[in-house]
Design a protein around this motif. Structure first.
Motif, mmCIF file in Angstrom:
data_model
loop_
_atom_site.group_PDB
_atom_site.id
_atom_site.type_symbol
_atom_site.label_atom_id
_atom_site.label_comp_id
_atom_site.label_asym_id
_atom_site.label_seq_id
_atom_site.Cartn_x
_atom_site.Cartn_y
_atom_site.Cartn_z
ATOM 1 N N TRP A 110 -23.389 -3.421 55.690
ATOM 2 C CA TRP A 110 -22.996 -4.679 55.048
ATOM 3 C C TRP A 110 -24.123 -5.682 55.225
ATOM 4 N N ASN A 111 -24.548 -6.335 54.137
ATOM 5 C CA ASN A 111 -25.686 -7.250 54.182
ATOM 6 C C ASN A 111 -25.313 -8.669 54.596
ATOM 7 N N GLY A 112 -24.069 -8.855 55.020
ATOM 8 C CA GLY A 112 -23.648 -10.171 55.477
ATOM 9 C C GLY A 112 -23.308 -11.135 54.359
ATOM 10 N N LYS A 113 -23.348 -10.670 53.100
ATOM 11 C CA LYS A 113 -23.138 -11.565 51.964
ATOM 12 C C LYS A 113 -21.955 -11.152 51.095
ATOM 13 N N SER A 114 -21.813 -9.863 50.818
ATOM 14 C CA SER A 114 -20.769 -9.407 49.908
ATOM 15 C C SER A 114 -19.411 -9.382 50.617
#
Length: 275
Positions: free
Chosen positions: A103-107
């Protein structure tokens, strides 16, 4: 409900790659995607079509006892169980492997999806980057030397002592990263401290970026500024304007501080959800 044609394959054809790129661009308009959809390390792919339209895709990266899944679902077909079907298929294929979901911390859509599956987040990983330039290089006692393929046995032994790993695990690590890039040993020029080899570092090229892996100094020589000096030496081996990239866990405070002191900055935050 799920439906349509799904395939688990080892190679993508040109038509599938084009469909994946189209799906990635569509999903990027909805959310800020940052992870490469088809990384070079991918060994297995999952594609699901409905009426000739790609509605779900995943690439699988295998390492040790884990399998990393990078997946995306067409915005018009979400909440229909397609991603759940993918996870179920992979769990049946690889019951002994841990599934990692990045998880990129944004979605927020991805985060909620992972949590609905019962996945638990681990401490964050930071992708740090540094743009190479060539300031004045003062005289240091240590340097880095390219290691030959015949040195892999010694590299594995060095790796096991630096990272306190079993020699069998170290051999696998060295074999994998030596195939992908180049290994360097960190040496002491004057041989005045009792041991010539101080540590090691792997460098893997990717376009104009150089990824650092397995960088470490033997325990007895830490705290002397040798790691920082090694980065300075490495910086002068590369062309100005190129980029150094390294991934560091938030748990590894010493490494994180080292890279920040040298001038690296956070370019991406990555959290692993584990099933």
């Amino acid at each position: 409900m799920t439906g349509g044609l799904f395939l688990i394959i080892y190679d993508l054809n040109k038509s599938q790659i084009k469909d994946i790129q189209t799906l990635y661009e569509l999903c990027s308009k909805k959310e800020r995607l940052t992870l490469e959809p088809i990384p070079k390390e991918s060994k297995l792919f999952y594609v699901q079509y409905k009426e000739n339209q790609l509605i779900c895709f995943a690439s699988c990266i295998f390492s040790d006892n884990d399998v990393e899944i990078r997946a995306m679902t067409h915005p018009d077909f979400r909440r229909n169980g397609y991603f759940q079907q993918l996870i179920t298929e992979l769990q049946e294929l690889y019951p002994d492997r841990t599934i990692l979901l990045p998880w990129n911390g944004k979605s927020q859509t991805a985060r909620r999806c992972y949590e609905s599956l019962g996945a638990e987040p681990e401490p964050a990983e930071y992708l740090l980057s540094y743009i190479v330039y060539h300031p004045f290089l003062s005289s240091f006692y240590n340097s880095i030397e390219l290691m030959e393929e015949s040195d892999q046995e010694y590299l594995a032994d060095l790796h096991s002592h630096i990272f306190d790993e079993k020699i069998s695990d170290s051999k696998e690590y060295i074999h994998y990263f030596s195939d992908a890039g180049k290994a360097y040993r960190i040496v002491w020029s004057g041989q005045t401290i009792g041991m010539y080899y101080l540590g090691k570092i792997h460098i893997i090229p990717n376009d104009t970026s150089w990824y650092l892996y397995g960088f470490g100094i033997l325990p007895k020589y830490r705290g002397k500024g040798l790691a920082l000096q090694t980065l300075q030496k490495l910086n002068h081996k590369l062309k100005e304007g190129e980029q150094l990239v390294v991934q560091v866990s938030e748990r590894n405070h010493a490494a994180f501080q080292l890279y920040q002191k040298f001038g690296f900055s956070i370019s991406q935050t990555l959290v692993w959800y584990v099933l």
